[in-house]
Motif scaffolding. Structure first.
Motif, PDB file in Angstrom:
ATOM      1  N   VAL A 122       0.822  -1.213   0.000  1.00 53.86           N
ATOM      2  CA  VAL A 122       0.000   0.000   0.000  1.00 53.86           C
ATOM      3  C   VAL A 122       0.857   1.265   0.000  1.00 53.86           C
ATOM      4  CG1 VAL A 122      -1.929  -1.091   1.189  1.00 53.86           C
ATOM      5  CG2 VAL A 122      -0.184   0.115   2.513  1.00 53.86           C
ATOM      6  N   GLU A 123       0.246   2.348  -0.425  1.00 53.57           N
ATOM      7  CA  GLU A 123       0.930   3.644  -0.425  1.00 53.57           C
ATOM      8  C   GLU A 123       0.690   4.361   0.889  1.00 53.57           C
ATOM      9  OE1 GLU A 123      -0.512   5.858  -3.752  1.00 53.57           O
ATOM     10  OE2 GLU A 123       0.192   4.377  -5.203  1.00 53.57           O
ATOM     11  N   ILE A 124       1.699   5.023   1.392  1.00 55.73           N
ATOM     12  CA  ILE A 124       1.501   5.913   2.538  1.00 55.73           C
ATOM     13  C   ILE A 124       2.086   7.277   2.170  1.00 55.73           C
ATOM     14  CG2 ILE A 124       1.819   6.268   5.010  1.00 55.73           C
ATOM     15  CD1 ILE A 124       1.999   3.325   5.392  1.00 55.73           C
ATOM     16  N   PRO A 125       1.239   8.174   1.679  1.00 53.41           N
ATOM     17  CA  PRO A 125       1.716   9.471   1.200  1.00 53.41           C
ATOM     18  C   PRO A 125       2.405  10.276   2.298  1.00 53.41           C
ATOM     19  CG  PRO A 125      -0.571   9.094   0.537  1.00 53.41           C
ATOM     20  CD  PRO A 125      -0.207   8.007   1.499  1.00 53.41           C
ATOM     21  N   GLY A 126       3.467  10.936   1.924  1.00 52.49           N
ATOM     22  CA  GLY A 126       4.136  11.848   2.852  1.00 52.49           C
ATOM     23  C   GLY A 126       5.075  11.172   3.836  1.00 52.49           C
ATOM     24  N   VAL A 127       5.074   9.842   3.864  1.00 49.11           N
ATOM     25  CA  VAL A 127       5.986   9.133   4.758  1.00 49.11           C
ATOM     26  C   VAL A 127       7.092   8.517   3.909  1.00 49.11           C
ATOM     27  CG1 VAL A 127       6.217   7.259   6.428  1.00 49.11           C
ATOM     28  CG2 VAL A 127       4.124   8.622   6.368  1.00 49.11           C
ATOM     29  N   SER A 128       8.301   8.977   4.095  1.00 47.61           N
ATOM     30  CA  SER A 128       9.394   8.496   3.251  1.00 47.61           C
ATOM     31  C   SER A 128       9.746   7.057   3.609  1.00 47.61           C
ATOM     32  CB  SER A 128      10.623   9.381   3.422  1.00 47.61           C
ATOM     33  OG  SER A 128      11.156   9.218   4.713  1.00 47.61           O
ATOM     34  N   LEU A 144       6.434   6.434   0.675  1.00 48.38           N
ATOM     35  CA  LEU A 144       6.357   4.985   0.606  1.00 48.38           C
ATOM     36  C   LEU A 144       5.349   4.500  -0.441  1.00 48.38           C
ATOM     37  CD1 LEU A 144       7.483   2.459   2.163  1.00 48.38           C
ATOM     38  CD2 LEU A 144       5.299   2.466   3.356  1.00 48.38           C
ATOM     39  N   ASN A 145       5.886   3.840  -1.450  1.00 44.51           N
ATOM     40  CA  ASN A 145       5.093   3.206  -2.515  1.00 44.51           C
ATOM     41  C   ASN A 145       4.278   4.169  -3.379  1.00 44.51           C
ATOM     42  OD1 ASN A 145       5.922   0.556  -2.001  1.00 44.51           O
ATOM     43  ND2 ASN A 145       4.467   0.375  -0.317  1.00 44.51           N
TER      44      ASN A 145
END
Ligand SMILES: Nc1ncnc2c1ncn2[C@@H]1O[C@H](COP(=O)(O)OP(=O)(O)OP(=O)(O)O)[C@@H](O)[C@H]1O
Ligand SMILES: [Mg+2]
Lengths: 249, 481
Positions: free
Chosen positions: A88-94, A142-143
């Motif tokens: 899954v994508e977690i926007p804003g978390v590198s 992330l992703n």
């Protein structure tokens, strides 16, 4: 390391796993193959502790302990790692921030201090080199916007960082190009030791050319219906699943 | 252990207000109610010059004829304005030369807030002018600022010491007639801060004010005026927390910023007023008017992190009067339980080549309602004006609401306007992914929320960003397990 006995599981009243047995010992590599919808990802998710599924019967033991009451994060702290079929994508978390958090939360659970930044950096450098990951990549969310192959490579990077006892790779090969497949497989091989174990879920022989399994299992209709050595995968590749289905009736 | 959306919501409901304590400091409080005599008494109490008294009276007369606005997307019982005490000052008002002289009770309060002055001083580069129940009780770093000719003091003092400056600028950006709450504030403002940066001076430190509401039942009416003279720069931080109260407390502040030619003002707020309990009882009503005026080549940036208050009604705005001036608005608004926030900005483009940027991040949980309301107005004279707006909403659970009300008025064809909006939910899949990596749900939520808010958090000065991040976690955390 992992012992699954007579596992039955369902989701929304729909029965998916129907009496599955599997034993994985330290130092072993197991491959699980099987047609679409057979329940491979379901098995992986249940081992990792996903709570959508209802385990109606059977036990899962990790190092001799029943883990059915453990939350997913606790299983992770005990060394279970799942490389997701669909990360899954977690926007804003590198990627860096995420893996840092994951490592430090795991350490915290074990009563350890945060990993010193210096060590963390060193480790990130080593593991990203091992998997030939561009460092710039690690600062991205992330992703988010990752290509299919990048997502998979990132999963293995996380695995390398977390150094799990039991790694489950759910179709990590799908989406990888030929070079990436080799890089990722070599990475997995380098991380392998006599103390850890790997379960590889895949549809294709090509990954198994690199990661040589000690055992190959066929998961069909919620059960392991056939097990063998590495040659079973070759046979499946050549003949498909029909002959196994026919054996069953 | 099964963890569903419902459990998540349940957890969010059980978060208690961290700073919910009450400091017992002897206070002197006026009888409740408001009329011309009370306004006069406030002015007299503060020993104000006649022009100031007259200004207040005029504002009061305007206010009397106004009615409370109700266009915002918030529902609440209107405050009974005659049931509020309009002045409250700690009785002990020592002239302080050092921190040792500060009331120990007060120091204790600061410690519980994690902002002990000792620490603050050591942390360096932050001058703190603390406004406690309307009267400033401690001022630090005045000397360093004084050497640069920077004036940073309670506005009540500035009225005494720099009447010409205050008189010249007060009410020029937010006139007394502007709106109901601004008029009320003008009539009864108790204290606040005044800041003047002389021509060409770059303020060497972040200026910081902590506001607190302390006396039960007293409204607080802060008045802030920041004037950045030509070519100067200042970064101003405003932060606040408030103790738990059962009755609703009214907070109606006015902040005016003036950025003259080539000047830049960065105004950052972390707002954490008491939001009410989990049933929506109590909590601060926060009706704020914040506006800045930009002259030629000037720039004003508003950055806000809003986690508190039962009701928030707040639209920090920029009037881009001068050519090439720039206005920015970066906002994170978190609502939980029964909180309601209606917040956003107004960017009024008057000058040529004016630019504005709006980044708004709304996070809603519980039964809360979170609205973004923004106006971008390009006037006919504003050749080549540009605006970029982005409004993102993050929802947790199914009982909360996120709303976006963008208003765009364009009277010049050369304008370029872009507006983007997204709404997302913290998904089970995201949480499981984090859990699988050893991150528990509470930490995972914090991580996801911080990621979502990153663009705005990055705009805050370092020391504030850390605090803000903590606040986001506190605002959304529950006791997992
Ligand atoms: N959340 C769900 N709701 C309903 N059905 C589900 C859910 N998750 C899985 N299933 C069903 O369970 C069965 C097994 O799914 P699973 O993902 O485990 O298959 P798989 O063996 O991994 O297949 P593939 O090779 O395509 O990845 C499928 O029929 C699938 O549709
Ligand atoms: Mg699958």
């Amino acid at each position: 390391m992992l012992k699954i006995n007579n596992l039955h599981a369902s989701i929304d009243e729909k029965s998916i796993l129907k009496g599955l047995n599997l034993e994985v010992k330290a130092g072993e590599v197991h491959a699980i193959m099987g047609p679409n919808g057979a329940g491979k990802s379901t098995l992986a998710n249940i081992i990792a502790g996903k709570e959508d599924y209802e385990v109606t019967d059977g036990i899962i033991e990790l190092n001799g302990e029943d883990i059915s009451e453990l939350a997913p994060e606790e299983r992770a702290h005990n060394g279970v790692f799942l490389s997701f079929q669909y990360p899954v994508e977690i926007p804003g978390v590198s990627v860096t921030n995420f893996i840092k958090t994951a490592i430090n939360e795991t350490r915290k659970a074990k009563g350890l201090e945060d990993m010193p930044a210096k060590d963390m950096l060193k480790m990130i450098r080593e593991k990203s080199e091992l998997l030939e990951i561009d460092r710039k990549f690690l600062s991205r969310s992330l992703n988010e916007g990752f290509s299919g192959g990048e997502k998979k490579r990132n999963e293995i990077f996380q695995m390398a960082m977390l150094e799990p006892k039991l790694a489950i790779l759910d179709e990590t090969d799908s989406g990888l190009d030929i070079d990436a497949l080799r890089i990722v497989a070599n990475g997995v091989n380098k991380l392998k030791s006599k103390d850890n174990a790997v379960i590889v879920i895949t549809h294709y022989q090509r990954l198994l050319d690199y990661i040589i399994p000690d055992f190959v299992h066929v998961l069909y209709d919620g059960k392991i219906v056939k097990s063998g050595d590495a040659s079973l995968a070759l046979e499946l590749e050549a003949k498909g699943y029909d002959w196994i289905k026919q054996e069953l009736v | 252990m099964k963890y569903t959306e419902e459990d998540l919501e349940q957890e969010l409901k059980t978060k208690e207000y961290e700073y919910g304590f009450y400091t017992e400091i002897e206070s002197e409080t006026f009888a409740k109610g408001l009329n011309e005599d009370v306004v006069r008494a406030i002015s007299l109490k503060k020993n104000e010059p006649k022009w100031m008294t007259d200004w207040r009276i005029e504002a009061f007369r305007v206010w009397e004829k106004m009615t409370e606005p109700d266009w915002a997307n918030v529902n609440y019982e209107k405050p009974k304005f005659q049931d509020i005490a309009y002045y409250s000052a700690p009785k002990k008002k020592p002239k302080l030369n050092s921190l040792d002289e500060v009331d120990p009770e007060l120091l204790d309060t600061f410690k519980r807030l994690g902002i002990s002055l000792d620490e603050q001083k050591k942390l360096a580069n932050v001058a703190v002018d603390i406004v406690m129940d309307s009267v400033s009780v401690a001022t630090t770093f005045k000397k360093t600022l004084g050497e640069k000719g920077i004036i940073f003091m309670p506005i009540s003092e500035a009225i005494q010491e720099h009447p010409e400056l205050v008189r010249k600028y007060l009410g020029t950006v937010v006139p007394t007639t502007d709106n109901f709450y601004a008029a009320l504030n003008s009539a009864v403002f108790s204290d606040g801060s005044f800041c003047y940066i002389p021509k060409g001076v770059r303020c060497p430190m972040e200026l910081s004010t902590y506001f607190r509401i302390n006396e039960g039942g007293t409204g607080q009416f802060e008045r802030t005026l920041v004037v950045a003279d030509k070519g100067s720069y200042v970064s101003y931080l405003e932060g606040c927390t408030a103790p738990s109260r059962d009755e609703n407390q009214l907070h109606a502040a006015v902040v005016e910023l003036i950025a003259m030619d080539d000047a830049e003002i960065k105004y950052s707020t972390v707002q954490n007023w008491y939001p009410g309990d989990k049933n929506g009882k109590g909590g601060v009503y926060n009706f704020v008017t914040k506006r800045g005026l930009c002259e030629t080549n000037a720039k004003i940036s508003w950055t806000q992190v809003e986690t508190g208050s039962a009701i928030t009604w707040k639209y920090p705005s920029c009037i881009l009067k001068g050519n090439n001036s720039v206005g920015e608005f970066y906002s994170i608004a978190v609502t939980n339980h029964f909180q309601q926030a209606d917040t956003g900005t107004k960017m009024i483009h008057l000058g040529k080549n004016t630019r504005s940027t709006i980044i708004s991040k709304g996070i809603s949980a519980g039964h809360s309602q979170n609205s973004y309301r923004g106006l971008v107005q390009i006037n006919s004279r504003a050749e080549n004006a540009r605006n970029f707006s982005q409004c993102d909403s993050l929802l947790m659970g199914n009982a909360c609401g996120a709303h976006t009300f963008p208003y765009i008025e364009v009277k010049n064809k050369s304008a370029q306007i872009e507006h983007e909006a997204t709404t997302s939910k913290i998904g089970e899949e995201q949480l499981f992914y984090c859990n699988q990596r050893g991150i528990d749900t509470e930490k995972a939520i914090a991580l996801i929320v911080n990621g979502f808010s990153k663009e705005v958090l990055n705009k805050l000065p370092m020391e504030f960003a850390v605090e803000a991040q903590k606040l986001l976690e506190i605002s959304l955390e529950g006791s997992v397990g």
